[in-house]
Design a protein around this motif. Sequence first.
Motif, PDB file in Angstrom:
ATOM      1  N   ALA A  85       0.819  -1.217   0.000  1.00  0.00           N
ATOM      2  CA  ALA A  85       0.000   0.000   0.000  1.00  0.00           C
ATOM      3  C   ALA A  85       0.848   1.260   0.000  1.00  0.00           C
ATOM      4  O   ALA A  85       0.466   2.270  -0.590  1.00  0.00           O
ATOM      5  N   ILE A 105      -4.783  -7.450  -4.292  1.00  0.00           N
ATOM      6  CA  ILE A 105      -3.568  -7.149  -3.541  1.00  0.00           C
ATOM      7  C   ILE A 105      -3.646  -7.833  -2.185  1.00  0.00           C
ATOM      8  O   ILE A 105      -4.520  -7.515  -1.373  1.00  0.00           O
ATOM      9  N   ASP A 126      -2.666   1.988   5.764  1.00  0.00           N
ATOM     10  CA  ASP A 126      -3.081   1.371   4.500  1.00  0.00           C
ATOM     11  C   ASP A 126      -4.572   1.505   4.213  1.00  0.00           C
ATOM     12  O   ASP A 126      -4.971   1.684   3.057  1.00  0.00           O
ATOM     13  N   MET A 130      -5.768   3.080   0.665  1.00  0.00           N
ATOM     14  CA  MET A 130      -6.545   2.289  -0.281  1.00  0.00           C
ATOM     15  C   MET A 130      -7.986   2.780  -0.400  1.00  0.00           C
ATOM     16  O   MET A 130      -8.580   2.731  -1.484  1.00  0.00           O
ATOM     17  N   VAL A 138     -11.858  -2.644  -0.116  1.00  0.00           N
ATOM     18  CA  VAL A 138     -10.900  -2.831   0.972  1.00  0.00           C
ATOM     19  C   VAL A 138     -11.465  -3.819   1.987  1.00  0.00           C
ATOM     20  O   VAL A 138     -12.528  -3.581   2.575  1.00  0.00           O
ATOM     21  N   TYR A 162      -8.192  -4.801  -2.236  1.00  0.00           N
ATOM     22  CA  TYR A 162      -7.080  -4.789  -1.278  1.00  0.00           C
ATOM     23  C   TYR A 162      -7.490  -5.633  -0.085  1.00  0.00           C
ATOM     24  O   TYR A 162      -8.499  -5.362   0.571  1.00  0.00           O
TER      25      TYR A 162
END
Length: 312
Positions: A85, A105, A126, A130, A138, A162
């Motif tokens: 990130a 990710i 992070d 994100m 996320v 993410y």
Amino acid sequence: MSEVKKIATRDSYGAALVELAKDHPDVVVLDADLAAATKTGVFKKAYPDRHFDCGIAESNMMATAAGMAAMGLVPFASSFAMFAAGRAFEQVRNSIGYPHLNVKIGATHGGISVGEDGASHQCCEDFALMRSIPGMTVLCPSDDVEARAAVKAAYAHQGPVYLRFGRLAVPVFHDEANFKFEIGKGEQLTEGNDVAIIATGLEVGEALTAAEQLKNEGIQARVINLCTIKPLDEEIVIKAAKECGAVVTCEEHSILGGLGEAVAAVLGEQCPTKMRRVGVKDVFGHSGPAWDLLEQFGLRSDAIVAAVKELV
């Protein structure tokens, strides 16, 4: 009484990738010289032709993952949260987020519980980074069962995702046989109308412990697990706020830009409610044993109890 099983969600990540790959030949895994730590090494052993070590070059790894996604593959780009990130933010934003490519990710070692690795590796920013990328989903699962389900849901989701996983072994409280995971949906774990404790990741287990402590003192806490930080389940948040009248958010992340601010924004616009944010204050971490650091930085159940008592 049998001891509660504990598993690090980074282990769950590696195991889920192997399970996915059995039925989905388009799954490929990239890593940045950290396969042993991110647990993608188990995938490398099972599918060596579908694992790519990009070396200590996280930005290049993200650009490579973008290219693979453009070819129709579903890449899981893996590294520590600080590097996935943080170091590679520009490539994630411009090469993955902007063209809305189907890259997943896998960010391990998130938060203070990285422990002895110290401030340089303890990524508590992070979620904020994100969340700021348009179209980025996320996720931060709370235990082994949810983590493996989140990986599979991320594969099924079209677009960038993410996923944040932890280094520390945490209690497994979900029953896999009865658990259903859906991106964008929160989960109520306990009944209660005195206060709502909304948590994510490692903090969900701490919230459940806090709820037990509060129950012994006559305070009924509703614990809500929000694995999906973006898009946020506004419905479950607003319902809890209306029925409980007080909200405490808990996250192993800075109180700036993460779950707490996401919840506060929803409530501020739609249902003004008394609330407190449990998380890392505006400070860096430092090296030390993980559980000791979580205690020191106010992320254990006793800190959640104290925050509740300020409100109730």
